[in-house]
Design an enzyme around this catalytic site. Structure first.
Site, PDB file in Angstrom:
ATOM      1  N   LEU A 184       0.814  -1.217   0.000  1.00  0.00           N
ATOM      2  CA  LEU A 184       0.000   0.000   0.000  1.00  0.00           C
ATOM      3  C   LEU A 184       0.849   1.269   0.000  1.00  0.00           C
ATOM      4  O   LEU A 184       1.901   1.327   0.625  1.00  0.00           O
ATOM      5  CB  LEU A 184      -0.931  -0.018   1.225  1.00  0.00           C
ATOM      6  CG  LEU A 184      -1.876  -1.221   1.288  1.00  0.00           C
ATOM      7  CD1 LEU A 184      -2.745  -1.149   2.540  1.00  0.00           C
ATOM      8  CD2 LEU A 184      -2.746  -1.312   0.039  1.00  0.00           C
ATOM      9  N   HIS A 185       0.358   2.263  -0.728  1.00  0.00           N
ATOM     10  CA  HIS A 185       1.037   3.557  -0.798  1.00  0.00           C
ATOM     11  C   HIS A 185      -0.010   4.658  -0.761  1.00  0.00           C
ATOM     12  O   HIS A 185      -1.225   4.377  -0.616  1.00  0.00           O
ATOM     13  CB  HIS A 185       1.925   3.632  -2.045  1.00  0.00           C
ATOM     14  CG  HIS A 185       1.206   3.297  -3.329  1.00  0.00           C
ATOM     15  ND1 HIS A 185       0.139   4.026  -3.792  1.00  0.00           N
ATOM     16  CD2 HIS A 185       1.402   2.297  -4.241  1.00  0.00           C
ATOM     17  CE1 HIS A 185      -0.287   3.523  -4.937  1.00  0.00           C
ATOM     18  NE2 HIS A 185       0.451   2.459  -5.233  1.00  0.00           N
ATOM     19  N   HIS A 230      -3.327   4.224  -2.734  1.00  0.00           N
ATOM     20  CA  HIS A 230      -4.331   3.366  -2.088  1.00  0.00           C
ATOM     21  C   HIS A 230      -5.002   4.099  -0.923  1.00  0.00           C
ATOM     22  O   HIS A 230      -6.218   4.028  -0.752  1.00  0.00           O
ATOM     23  CB  HIS A 230      -3.675   2.101  -1.533  1.00  0.00           C
ATOM     24  CG  HIS A 230      -3.002   1.243  -2.547  1.00  0.00           C
ATOM     25  ND1 HIS A 230      -1.636   1.078  -2.588  1.00  0.00           N
ATOM     26  CD2 HIS A 230      -3.496   0.493  -3.560  1.00  0.00           C
ATOM     27  CE1 HIS A 230      -1.318   0.253  -3.575  1.00  0.00           C
ATOM     28  NE2 HIS A 230      -2.423  -0.113  -4.187  1.00  0.00           N
ATOM     29  N   GLN A 234      -4.263 -12.027 -13.474  1.00  0.00           N
ATOM     30  CA  GLN A 234      -4.115 -10.812 -14.280  1.00  0.00           C
ATOM     31  C   GLN A 234      -2.674 -10.569 -14.693  1.00  0.00           C
ATOM     32  O   GLN A 234      -2.361  -9.559 -15.314  1.00  0.00           O
ATOM     33  CB  GLN A 234      -4.711  -9.602 -13.571  1.00  0.00           C
ATOM     34  CG  GLN A 234      -3.959  -9.127 -12.351  1.00  0.00           C
ATOM     35  CD  GLN A 234      -4.747  -8.080 -11.594  1.00  0.00           C
ATOM     36  OE1 GLN A 234      -5.808  -8.359 -11.048  1.00  0.00           O
ATOM     37  NE2 GLN A 234      -4.245  -6.849 -11.560  1.00  0.00           N
ATOM     38  N   GLY A 244      -8.681   3.833  -8.836  1.00  0.00           N
ATOM     39  CA  GLY A 244      -7.856   4.995  -9.154  1.00  0.00           C
ATOM     40  C   GLY A 244      -7.881   5.330 -10.640  1.00  0.00           C
ATOM     41  O   GLY A 244      -7.808   4.430 -11.491  1.00  0.00           O
ATOM     42  N   GLN A 245      -7.927   6.616 -10.943  1.00  0.00           N
ATOM     43  CA  GLN A 245      -7.814   7.105 -12.324  1.00  0.00           C
ATOM     44  C   GLN A 245      -6.485   6.674 -12.939  1.00  0.00           C
ATOM     45  O   GLN A 245      -6.365   6.541 -14.159  1.00  0.00           O
ATOM     46  CB  GLN A 245      -7.949   8.636 -12.332  1.00  0.00           C
ATOM     47  CG  GLN A 245      -7.742   9.307 -13.675  1.00  0.00           C
ATOM     48  CD  GLN A 245      -8.821   8.951 -14.686  1.00  0.00           C
ATOM     49  OE1 GLN A 245      -9.938   8.635 -14.318  1.00  0.00           O
ATOM     50  NE2 GLN A 245      -8.465   8.994 -15.959  1.00  0.00           N
ATOM     51  N   LYS A 246      -5.481   6.438 -12.091  1.00  0.00           N
ATOM     52  CA  LYS A 246      -4.171   5.937 -12.535  1.00  0.00           C
ATOM     53  C   LYS A 246      -4.335   4.789 -13.539  1.00  0.00           C
ATOM     54  O   LYS A 246      -3.593   4.695 -14.505  1.00  0.00           O
ATOM     55  CB  LYS A 246      -3.391   5.500 -11.287  1.00  0.00           C
ATOM     56  CG  LYS A 246      -2.275   4.526 -11.491  1.00  0.00           C
ATOM     57  CD  LYS A 246      -1.043   5.243 -11.937  1.00  0.00           C
ATOM     58  CE  LYS A 246       0.173   4.368 -12.040  1.00  0.00           C
ATOM     59  NZ  LYS A 246      -0.022   2.968 -12.297  1.00  0.00           N
ATOM     60  N   GLN A 284      -8.785   0.343 -16.741  1.00  0.00           N
ATOM     61  CA  GLN A 284      -9.399  -0.566 -15.765  1.00  0.00           C
ATOM     62  C   GLN A 284     -10.738  -0.002 -15.268  1.00  0.00           C
ATOM     63  O   GLN A 284     -11.731  -0.723 -15.159  1.00  0.00           O
ATOM     64  CB  GLN A 284      -8.431  -0.774 -14.598  1.00  0.00           C
ATOM     65  CG  GLN A 284      -9.009  -1.517 -13.424  1.00  0.00           C
ATOM     66  CD  GLN A 284      -7.941  -1.901 -12.423  1.00  0.00           C
ATOM     67  OE1 GLN A 284      -7.236  -2.891 -12.602  1.00  0.00           O
ATOM     68  NE2 GLN A 284      -7.798  -1.129 -11.373  1.00  0.00           N
ATOM     69  N   ARG A 296       5.301  -0.330  -8.556  1.00  0.00           N
ATOM     70  CA  ARG A 296       6.347  -0.682  -9.531  1.00  0.00           C
ATOM     71  C   ARG A 296       7.478   0.359  -9.571  1.00  0.00           C
ATOM     72  O   ARG A 296       8.575   0.047 -10.038  1.00  0.00           O
ATOM     73  CB  ARG A 296       5.745  -0.830 -10.928  1.00  0.00           C
ATOM     74  CG  ARG A 296       4.823  -2.035 -11.005  1.00  0.00           C
ATOM     75  CD  ARG A 296       4.554  -2.473 -12.418  1.00  0.00           C
ATOM     76  NE  ARG A 296       3.962  -3.799 -12.425  1.00  0.00           N
ATOM     77  CZ  ARG A 296       2.659  -4.058 -12.495  1.00  0.00           C
ATOM     78  NH1 ARG A 296       1.790  -3.079 -12.575  1.00  0.00           N
ATOM     79  NH2 ARG A 296       2.215  -5.294 -12.488  1.00  0.00           N
TER      80      ARG A 296
HETATM   81  P1  AMP Z   1      -3.270  -2.031  -7.128  1.00  0.00           P
HETATM   82  O1  AMP Z   1      -2.950  -2.434  -5.732  1.00  0.00           O
HETATM   83  O2  AMP Z   1      -2.100  -1.589  -7.930  1.00  0.00           O
HETATM   84  O3  AMP Z   1      -4.155  -3.049  -7.840  1.00  0.00           O
HETATM   85  O4  AMP Z   1      -4.170  -0.733  -7.004  1.00  0.00           O
HETATM   86  C1  AMP Z   1      -5.350  -0.735  -6.229  1.00  0.00           C
HETATM   87  C2  AMP Z   1      -6.133   0.500  -6.553  1.00  0.00           C
HETATM   88  O5  AMP Z   1      -5.368   1.665  -6.249  1.00  0.00           O
HETATM   89  C3  AMP Z   1      -6.493   0.614  -8.048  1.00  0.00           C
HETATM   90  O6  AMP Z   1      -7.833   1.062  -8.166  1.00  0.00           O
HETATM   91  C4  AMP Z   1      -5.509   1.615  -8.564  1.00  0.00           C
HETATM   92  O7  AMP Z   1      -5.983   2.338  -9.685  1.00  0.00           O
HETATM   93  C5  AMP Z   1      -5.370   2.531  -7.358  1.00  0.00           C
HETATM   94  N1  AMP Z   1      -4.124   3.307  -7.440  1.00  0.00           N
HETATM   95  C6  AMP Z   1      -2.881   2.822  -7.669  1.00  0.00           C
HETATM   96  N2  AMP Z   1      -1.981   3.840  -7.736  1.00  0.00           N
HETATM   97  C7  AMP Z   1      -2.690   4.975  -7.569  1.00  0.00           C
HETATM   98  C8  AMP Z   1      -2.343   6.362  -7.546  1.00  0.00           C
HETATM   99  N3  AMP Z   1      -1.088   6.770  -7.715  1.00  0.00           N
HETATM  100  N4  AMP Z   1      -3.330   7.261  -7.345  1.00  0.00           N
HETATM  101  C9  AMP Z   1      -4.611   6.869  -7.180  1.00  0.00           C
HETATM  102  N5  AMP Z   1      -5.002   5.570  -7.187  1.00  0.00           N
HETATM  103  C10 AMP Z   1      -4.062   4.635  -7.378  1.00  0.00           C
END
Ligand code: AMP
Length: 281
Positions: free
Chosen positions: A30-31, A34, A58, A144-146, A150, A184
């Site tokens: 988590l960062h 999240h 995935q 996340g819009q990131k 998705q 990453r």
């Molecule tokens: P992940 O753990 O990478 O599958 O991400 C979980 C959720 O966090 C997903 O909906 C991502 O789009 C969101 N997320 C990841 N990085 C960011 C970010 N920098 N800003 C906003 N949301 C994020």
């Protein structure tokens, strides 16, 4: 905070939570990105749940599943601080039991952009997300819009399969130099890390041009390409100006567009995007 691994325990714990429940699906590590989703869920919902699951389906065979960062103890400490009510950390066998053979697949939207470079990726995403929706029965789910494609694919799935929940898309959280925060990023060496802000620079330049009235899709792609190609460490996979609903590449003047790019730095693959819209129309 209730932490469960077994599906039956999840159902018991979920049934004790007050609605509306906000769900934040994650792969852990988590960062701040999240945490921003979790805070939004806490603001908008009576109860908040988080799933931590590095979803093997995935990842393609040669992708970074094994190298994906994992630190559950640290994650749980962060979630406790955020006052999350329920955390599900299932094993892979819990979600993909022997003889598993049922998949959820969104058709056209998953063939382009990320889907073009990561075949099968979105089938894994939509299958796991639909399993999480079934398991948690949330009223809202936060993404996340990131990961723009998705969110678009999941919104399509929710409509097409009549899920009775709202998808909330939260803005991208960035480092001070504009690099979108991602687990990453830790794989970048110091030189690559410095160079990686080029994704944001390219997207921002195209966004500025759009806001100044330059709406031609190919010109916007060109602006991004030129900036990315100046960075010698960056190997560009795609540069896209797409219709934000259909994800088809745009020609001529765009009124609304998803600007996106995927770039390799060595073995590390980064993606980023911005949405632009012509307010004058
Ligand atoms: P992940 O753990 O990478 O599958 O991400 C979980 C959720 O966090 C997903 O909906 C991502 O789009 C969101 N997320 C990841 N990085 C960011 C970010 N920098 N800003 C906003 N949301 C994020």
């Amino acid at each position: 905070m209730n932490i469960v691994t077994i599906f039956d325990d999840l159902q018991l714990a979920r049934n004790k939570l007050v609605n509306p429940l906000g769900l934040v699906p994650t792969m852990g590590a988590l960062h701040a990105g999240h945490l921003s989703l979790i805070r939004r869920a806490r603001e908008e919902c009576q109860s908040t749940a988080v799933s931590i699951f590095v979803n093997p389906t995935q990842f393609a065979p040669l992708e970074d599943l094994k190298a994906y960062p994992r630190d559950v103890d640290r994650d749980l400490g962060l979630l406790e601080k955020e006052q999350v009510d329920l955390v599900w950390i299932p094993d892979a066998e819990e979600l993909y039991p022997a003889h598993f053979q049922t998949w959820v697949e969104v058709d056209q939207l998953t063939k382009v952009l990320e889907g073009g470079f990561r075949p099968g990726h979105f089938r894994g995403v939509t299958t796991i997300v639909s399993k999480l929706f079934n398991a948690f029965q949330p009223q809202k789910a936060y993404f996340g819009q990131k990961d723009a494609q998705q969110t678009i694919v999941i919104q399509r799935m929710v409509k097409d399969l009549n899920y009775a929940l709202e998808i909330v898309v939260c803005r991208t959280i960035r480092e001070p130099d504009g690099l979108a925060i991602s687990s990453r990023n830790a794989h970048l060496d110091p030189e690559q890390r410095k160079a990686a802000s080029v994704l944001f620079q390219a997207l921002s330049a195209a966004e500025r041009a759009f806001n100044q009235g330059r709406h031609d899709a190919e010109q916007l792609r060109q602006i991004m390409r030129e900036i990315l190609e100046m960075e010698t460490q960056a190997e560009v996979q795609y540069v896209s100006v797409a219709n934000p609903t259909t994800l088809e590449e745009l020609d001529g003047n765009a009124d609304r567009a998803l600007l996106s790019t995927a770039v390799l730095f060595g073995k590390t693959r980064l993606i980023d995007n911005v949405m632009v819209k012509n307010d004058k129309r």
